[in-house]
Every structure is written in structure tokens, then in C-alpha cells.
Design an enzyme around this catalytic site. Structure first.
Site, PDB file in Angstrom:
ATOM      1  N   HIS A  44      15.050  26.937  74.370  1.00  0.00           N
ATOM      2  CA  HIS A  44      13.699  26.642  73.888  1.00  0.00           C
ATOM      3  C   HIS A  44      13.057  25.566  74.781  1.00  0.00           C
ATOM      4  CE1 HIS A  44      14.822  28.804  70.258  1.00  0.00           C
ATOM      5  NE2 HIS A  44      13.615  28.598  69.722  1.00  0.00           N
ATOM      6  N   ASP A  77     -14.153  38.834  31.539  1.00  0.00           N
ATOM      7  CA  ASP A  77     -13.362  40.066  31.523  1.00  0.00           C
ATOM      8  C   ASP A  77     -14.130  41.237  32.132  1.00  0.00           C
ATOM      9  OD1 ASP A  77     -11.150  38.912  30.374  1.00  0.00           O
ATOM     10  OD2 ASP A  77     -11.698  39.448  28.319  1.00  0.00           O
ATOM     11  N   GLN A 135      -9.912  37.607  22.141  1.00  0.00           N
ATOM     12  CA  GLN A 135      -8.714  37.651  22.978  1.00  0.00           C
ATOM     13  C   GLN A 135      -7.519  38.188  22.198  1.00  0.00           C
ATOM     14  OE1 GLN A 135      -9.651  37.037  25.910  1.00  0.00           O
ATOM     15  NE2 GLN A 135      -7.731  37.441  26.985  1.00  0.00           N
ATOM     16  N   TYR A 153      -3.049  48.669  40.557  1.00  0.00           N
ATOM     17  CA  TYR A 153      -2.422  49.224  39.353  1.00  0.00           C
ATOM     18  C   TYR A 153      -3.380  49.013  38.180  1.00  0.00           C
ATOM     19  CZ  TYR A 153       1.049  50.537  35.925  1.00  0.00           C
ATOM     20  OH  TYR A 153       1.714  51.187  34.921  1.00  0.00           O
ATOM     21  N   GLU A 170      -4.395  30.920  30.790  1.00  0.00           N
ATOM     22  CA  GLU A 170      -5.035  31.945  31.609  1.00  0.00           C
ATOM     23  C   GLU A 170      -6.553  31.752  31.573  1.00  0.00           C
ATOM     24  OE1 GLU A 170      -5.304  36.838  31.812  1.00  0.00           O
ATOM     25  OE2 GLU A 170      -4.672  35.842  29.959  1.00  0.00           O
ATOM     26  N   HIS A 171      -7.080  31.558  30.368  1.00  0.00           N
ATOM     27  CA  HIS A 171      -8.509  31.295  30.175  1.00  0.00           C
ATOM     28  C   HIS A 171      -8.660  29.980  29.422  1.00  0.00           C
ATOM     29  CE1 HIS A 171      -7.796  35.724  29.772  1.00  0.00           C
ATOM     30  NE2 HIS A 171      -8.759  35.779  30.684  1.00  0.00           N
ATOM     31  N   HIS A 201      -5.962  41.829  22.312  1.00  0.00           N
ATOM     32  CA  HIS A 201      -4.915  42.303  23.226  1.00  0.00           C
ATOM     33  C   HIS A 201      -3.586  42.515  22.523  1.00  0.00           C
ATOM     34  CE1 HIS A 201      -7.175  42.187  26.962  1.00  0.00           C
ATOM     35  NE2 HIS A 201      -7.677  41.024  26.609  1.00  0.00           N
ATOM     36  N   SER A 213      -1.750  38.093  27.614  1.00  0.00           N
ATOM     37  CA  SER A 213      -2.911  37.233  27.811  1.00  0.00           C
ATOM     38  C   SER A 213      -2.864  35.990  26.917  1.00  0.00           C
ATOM     39  CB  SER A 213      -4.184  38.030  27.514  1.00  0.00           C
ATOM     40  OG  SER A 213      -5.326  37.291  27.861  1.00  0.00           O
ATOM     41  N   GLU A 229      17.577  19.758  68.369  1.00  0.00           N
ATOM     42  CA  GLU A 229      17.989  20.815  67.445  1.00  0.00           C
ATOM     43  C   GLU A 229      19.048  21.730  68.051  1.00  0.00           C
ATOM     44  OE1 GLU A 229      14.417  22.784  66.184  1.00  0.00           O
ATOM     45  OE2 GLU A 229      13.800  21.113  64.881  1.00  0.00           O
ATOM     46  N   ASN A 271       2.474  46.240  32.112  1.00  0.00           N
ATOM     47  CA  ASN A 271       3.418  45.831  31.075  1.00  0.00           C
ATOM     48  C   ASN A 271       4.660  45.184  31.701  1.00  0.00           C
ATOM     49  OD1 ASN A 271       5.049  47.915  32.046  1.00  0.00           O
ATOM     50  ND2 ASN A 271       4.568  49.309  30.368  1.00  0.00           N
TER      51      ASN A 271
END
Length: 406
Positions: free
Chosen positions: A394, A336, A250, A125, A302-303, A253, A228, A389, A205
């Protein structure tokens, strides 16, 4: 927005106050749920109606090969050269992130092979709201290809020419002129025109992120990349002018973004001249660098930029950041675009538990098991557990193999 200043007490409390400077996002769950359900039920008919309603685009849903070629032919030479550097660097880092297959021989004699298997089809995307982002094409498509994905498609609302050029440069298999929650739904469930993806990756978004959350039980996703943020931890010797320009970069943004600097040097913070525009911005006074690092860990940016004389010493101690940029020249902006690290990173404090986009998001690990002569020893160990169990069959399934095949 105003540049706020905080004295650091409890790191978690101050981190929460800084995050609280950004406006809270409105809930879109109901609207997105309706869109996803409609596309899932009605396919192209619903998808095309939403594209017409929301995407402000023209042309067929699937971009033709001629249009992609024309976009690449018309791409500015400097932009193309920059994208080629980015492609090479992102590919090199992504390939390094692919784990080798391993074979483990256990004490009883059985063999377990850990196989790394790429998904068959991935969808990237690429947002198109504020501006076209060809760098996101590179980050997603090149990483998926490096992971071994056989088919990579892109959805790009508006299908800007620079996006199409980047898609052609990255040799994308198909590009769809669509965006928003309806695009995520189409990629997750497939329509008559859009093939179903195994993984959907890339930022977007609030509607896109909510749609990814809703479909995450039916398709792989890379994470939820929201607004961001960047945190600069500045020790003695850091250049306040460079700190300011990195914060301002930054802040481009826009609304929802958070830019912050923390330091044990109040004079350094005083010297930061910053107009953050619509981004939220804060300066945090720490009593010492240990406290500054504790704040960074609580904020989980994030950064994270580490600048000043103690940058190298602090770097190995960082555990909670999407990406760490170390030293005077380690501007987030390099990451980036061309550094080679991926720019699709966990936001909103999620870096304490989530990773940035990598080849691993497009691969899955699968165990391949060979029991052989180990069956008898393993049956003696496993059957009592199965019976504890309540699973008698089994136990029988293991015990019947205690005697080797004739």
C-alpha cells in the site's frame, strides 16, 4: 383491549410498559428461512408453489397491461382524484429529499466528488392482508421514481383492482401477483419470471419483515416496518375529542397496534373517550411537559402528534419520531395519504435510530476521486500509516506516484 393508565415516573420504564401492552410476535425465523432458501434454490417452481399455497389468488404471476388499464378505467373518480393529489405531494417532498452532488477540493489539491446514484431496479411490497393499500403504492413507487430509479416493480398479493389502478396511475413497470416471504425472496434473488431488485421497500406482516431481514445482506431494504403506533402529546388547550378520534383512527390497524396519549393535564386525559378495539391503548399522566417530552423520546413513536398551546414550542425539541404532526389539524391520517410525507416509517421504537422511507433508500452515494498533483504530499502522509498497519505494498503504491508523470 382495555384502555390502560400510567403515572409517569422513569420515562424509559413507562415506555417499555406501554410497548409491552401489545402481544409479542411469535418467532417465524425457521419457517421464513426455509421459504427463502427454497425460492433462492429453485426459482419459479418454488415460488409458484408458495403462491398457490399462501396467496389465494388467480391469474398469471405477472399482471398483464390490459388488466392494469381496465383497473384504472374502472377506478372511482374520487379515489383517482385523491391518489393524484397524493402522487403530486409525495413527489414534491421526495424530490426535495434528493441531495445534490458536491465536489470538495482538499488542501493538498485532490478533488473528491460526492455523487448521488440511483439504483437500477426497485421493488415495492404492497400488503394485501387486512385491506388493499393503494396509498402504499404511491409512497413507494413515486418516491423511487423521484429518486431516479429507472425500473420500479410492485408485488401485491391478491392484486386487488384498486392496487392495480394505483400501479397504472404511477406507471409501474411490472406488477407481480404474489406476497409473503416467498415474494421477498424472489425479488431479492430473482427467478425465471421475476427480475432481481437492487432495493426492496414497503411494509408487510411478520413473515415479510423476517424475510427482509434474512435477505438484507444481498439486497437493499428500507427498514423493518412492523405494527403501527401513534403517540399524542397534548398540552393545555388540546381538544380531547380530536385526540380520541386520532387514536381511534390508528387503532383501526388492529392487533399489535399501540395508541397512546401523554399530557400534564389529567382532566384532558379523563375526557378522552376511546374504544381501541383490538389495539393496545394507554394514557400517561406526566408531571410537566418536559417529562411528557422525555416519555415521547423514550417511546420513539412511529407517529407523534403535538397538540395544544405548546405544540409549536415542543416541535423543535423532538429527536425520536418517525414523523411529527404539529398543531390541532395535524392528524396522522393526513400523513397516511395526502400530506406529502411518507407513511412507511420506523416502528417498534426504531425511530430513535432509523428514518422513514425517502429518496435516500433508493439512492447510494459514491465518491469519485482525482488525486493529480496532490500525490506527493498525500504519499508522504499516507505511506507511514500503511506501514504502521503492515501494508508495505500500500505504501509503495502511493510512493511510486510521488514523482509526477512525464
Amino acid at each position: 383491549m382495555a384502555l390502560e393508565r400510567f403515572a409517569l415516573g422513569d420515562p424509559a420504564e413507562v415506555a417499555a410498559r406501554v410497548r409491552g401492552l401489545a402481544p409479542a410476535a411469535a418467532s417465524v425465523t425457521g419457517a421464513v428461512g426455509q421459504i427463502v432458501a427454497n425460492v433462492r434454490a429453485h426459482g419459479d417452481a418454488a415460488l409458484e408453489a408458495y403462491v398457490e399455497q399462501f396467496d389465494e389468488t388467480s391469474g398469471p404471476l405477472r399482471v398483464g397491461a390490459d388488466e392494469l388499464t381496465a383497473a384504472l378505467d374502472g377506478l372511482d373518480a374520487d379515489v383517482r382524484a385523491g391518489l393524484e393529489v397524493a402522487i403530486a405531494n409525495v413527489r414534491a417532498v421526495a424530490v426535495a429529499g434528493c441531495d445534490d452532488e458536491r465536489e470538495v477540493v482538499l488542501p493538498e489539491g485532490q478533488v473528491v466528488r460526492l455523487r448521488e446514484v440511483a439504483v437500477r431496479r426497485a421493488a415495492i411490497y404492497v400488503p394485501g392482508g387486512r385491506a388493499p393499500y393503494p396509498s402504499t403504492v404511491v409512497m413507494g413507487v413515486v418516491t423511487a421514481r423521484a429518486a431516479g430509479v429507472g425500473e420500479v416493480v410492485v408485488c401485491a398479493p391478491g392484486a386487488h383492482r384498486v392496487i392495480l389502478a394505483a400501479c397504472a396511475l404511477c406507471q409501474v413497470d411490472a406488477v407481480f401477483r404474489m406476497g409473503g416471504a416467498h415474494a421477498v425472496a424472489a425479488l431479492a434473488y430473482g427467478t425465471e419470471s421475476v427480475p432481481r431488485a437492487d432495493v426492496i421497500a414497503g411494509p408487510g406482516n411478520l413473515y415479510v419483515q423476517e424475510a427482509k431481514r434474512l435477505v438484507s445482506g444481498d439486497v437493499g431494504i428500507d427498514g423493518f416496518a412492523g405494527p403501527s403506533d401513534v403517540l399524542v402529546l397534548a398540552s393545555e388547550g388540546a381538544d380531547p375529542a380530536l385526540v380520541a378520534i386520532d387514536l381511534a383512527a390508528q387503532a383501526e390497524h388492529g392487533e399489535g397496534t399501540i395508541v397512546c396519549a401523554v399530557s400534564d393535564d389529567p382532566g384532558l386525559l379523563d375526557a378522552i373517550d376511546l374504544d381501541p378495539g383490538t389495539a393496545a391503548a394507554a394514557l400517561v399522566d406526566a408531571p410537566d411537559l418536559d417529562a411528557a417530552l422525555a416519555f415521547a423520546e423514550a417511546f420513539a413513536p412511529e407517529h407523534l402528534e403535538l397538540v395544544g398551546e405548546e405544540a409549536e414550542a415542543l416541535a423543535p425539541r423532538v429527536r425520536s419520531a418517525g414523523a411529527v404532526f404539529v398543531g390541532r389539524d395535524g392528524a396522522t391520517a393526513f400523513g397516511d395519504y395526502v400530506a406529502g410525507s411518507n407513511h412507511t416509517l420506523p416502528t417498534g421504537g426504531a425511530a430513535r435510530l432509523a428514518s422513514g422511507q425517502s429518496a435516500r433508500h433508493f439512492r447510494r452515494r459514491m465518491s469519485e476521486v482525482r488525486i493529480g498533483p496532490a500525490a506527493a504530499a498525500l504519499a508522504r502522509a499516507g505511506a507511514p500509516i500503511a506501514r504502521a498497519e503492515g501494508f508495505e505494498r500500500h505504501a509503495a503504491s502511493m510512493e511510486v506516484r510521488e514523482n509526477p508523470a512525464p
